[in-house]
Design an enzyme around this catalytic site. Structure first.
Site, mmCIF file in Angstrom:
data_model
loop_
_atom_site.group_PDB
_atom_site.id
_atom_site.type_symbol
_atom_site.label_atom_id
_atom_site.label_comp_id
_atom_site.label_asym_id
_atom_site.label_seq_id
_atom_site.Cartn_x
_atom_site.Cartn_y
_atom_site.Cartn_z
ATOM 1 N N GLU A 136 0.835 -1.202 0.000
ATOM 2 C CA GLU A 136 0.000 0.000 0.000
ATOM 3 C C GLU A 136 0.871 1.254 0.000
ATOM 4 O O GLU A 136 0.561 2.238 -0.686
ATOM 5 C CB GLU A 136 -0.937 0.014 1.209
ATOM 6 N N THR A 175 -3.578 2.952 5.530
ATOM 7 C CA THR A 175 -4.906 2.743 6.120
ATOM 8 C C THR A 175 -4.937 1.705 7.235
ATOM 9 O O THR A 175 -5.893 1.673 8.019
ATOM 10 C CB THR A 175 -5.914 2.306 5.047
ATOM 11 N N SER A 234 -0.418 -6.265 7.927
ATOM 12 C CA SER A 234 -0.143 -5.135 8.816
ATOM 13 C C SER A 234 -1.223 -4.977 9.869
ATOM 14 O O SER A 234 -0.937 -4.830 11.061
ATOM 15 C CB SER A 234 -0.014 -3.850 7.996
#
Length: 325
Positions: A136, A175, A234
């Site tokens: 990401e 995020t 994550s």
């Protein structure tokens, strides 16, 4: 809710809710499934569609081929971009190979991509909070690589350059981070750069925040916290960390129930269970069944939020609209 007969030993499970699949993961996994149904095999997927070993292995058995780079996909083939998003450079590679792309990027990640483009266009230097090497992060920073600086953890603040006091600075974030750690970094950034601006909205996704809040609710009562999720996830790793910081005596991140070790359960009366946002519920069910065999037959669900968000599928694989009668 209870599984089996009520325990006579005082052993119980606190089951966090919400847990498991978020709307973005659900959309991404269904994108690959529908692509296989529509186009047949092979359908290529750049990187892991979501960070979960079981999901990737299951889709691979159905005929999905996972590759690390777009250039590994044969010219003209179908390729799915993962939920974590890709950079403009990757999209350019796909165009050069005439690939038929299906974009499974989570809409919340796309929102951050759009913010990076907008702030870069408006002359800002972007301080992007995230983990180095995460897909990401690579995709998002690729939108404006010349004006985006990575801040990886609190120590990363000290590694940043001394910007001009008049420079326009703004922070954005990956995020899937821990809410608490992110705010610690933000506070440190504000101390170093007084002119730093906050983004118009929080970038940490609703699912990450909800799962962390649920873990915080159960952790103080837990002798042991089991988080179902993969090591490269994550948000799953953050769940374990958040749980231990919130009071769980011990915490482990596992992919499968058979990874639970008997010694973890010695002297334990309350086990907390949750799962990362890329984890199917069948894996949690297996954990509960394993714990039940060790006497943890009472399962109390602790609900801290209700999630109803659903994201539409990429238009290429949406079911056709049927005319109303």
């Amino acid at each position: 809710m209870s599984v089996g007969n009520e325990t006579q030993s005082g052993k119980k499970v606190l089951l966090a809710a919400p847990r498991g699949y978020c709307a973005g993961v659900d959309r991404a996994v269904e994108t690959v499934e529908r692509a296989l149904d529509k186009y047949g095999t092979p359908v290529y997927v750049r990187k892991e569609i979501v960070h979960n070993r079981y999901v990737v292995d299951t889709l691979a058995k159905r005929g999905a081929i996972f590759v690390d780079e777009t250039t590994q996909v044969p010219e003209g083939a179908h390729v799915v971009f993962s939920a974590h998003g890709v950079s403009p450079a990757v999209r350019g590679e796909a165009d050069n190979l005439s690939l038929q792309t299906l974009d499974a990027t989570c809409p919340l990640v796309t929102k951050v991509h759009n913010e990076v483009k907008r702030f870069a266009r408006d002359g800002y230097t972007i301080l992007f909070i995230g983990h180095r090497g995460h897909e990401e992060v690579e995709g998002t920073m690729g939108e404006a690589p010349d004006t985006t600086h990575l801040v990886d953890g609190p120590a990363g603040v000290d590694e940043l350059p001394d910007f001009d006091p008049d420079a326009k600075l703004i922070w954005l974030s990956q995020t899937t981070l821990s809410v608490d750690e992110t705010m610690e970094i933000v506070n440190k950034l504000h101390e170093r750069y007084p002119q730093l601006e906050n983004p118009p909205s929080d970038d940490i996704c609703y699912a990450t925040q909800n799962r962390q809040s649920a873990v915080k609710a159960i952790a103080p009562q837990c002798d042991l916290l089991i988080v179902v999720g993969s090591q490269n996830s994550s948000n799953s790793k953050r769940l374990r960390e958040v749980g231990v910081e919130a009071g769980a005596t011990a915490g482990y991140l596992i992919d499968y129930a058979n990874q639970i070790e008997d010694e973890w359960l010695e002297g334990v009366t309350t086990v907390g269970v949750t799962s990362g946002a890329s984890v199917p519920e069948i894996l949690v069910k297996d954990v509960l069944e394993t714990l039940a065999r060790h006497g943890f037959t009472e399962v109390d669900t602790v609900q801290t939020a209700t999630e109803k968000l659903v994201f539409g599928l990429p238009r290429e694989i949406r079911p056709p609209n049927r005319a109303k009668r």
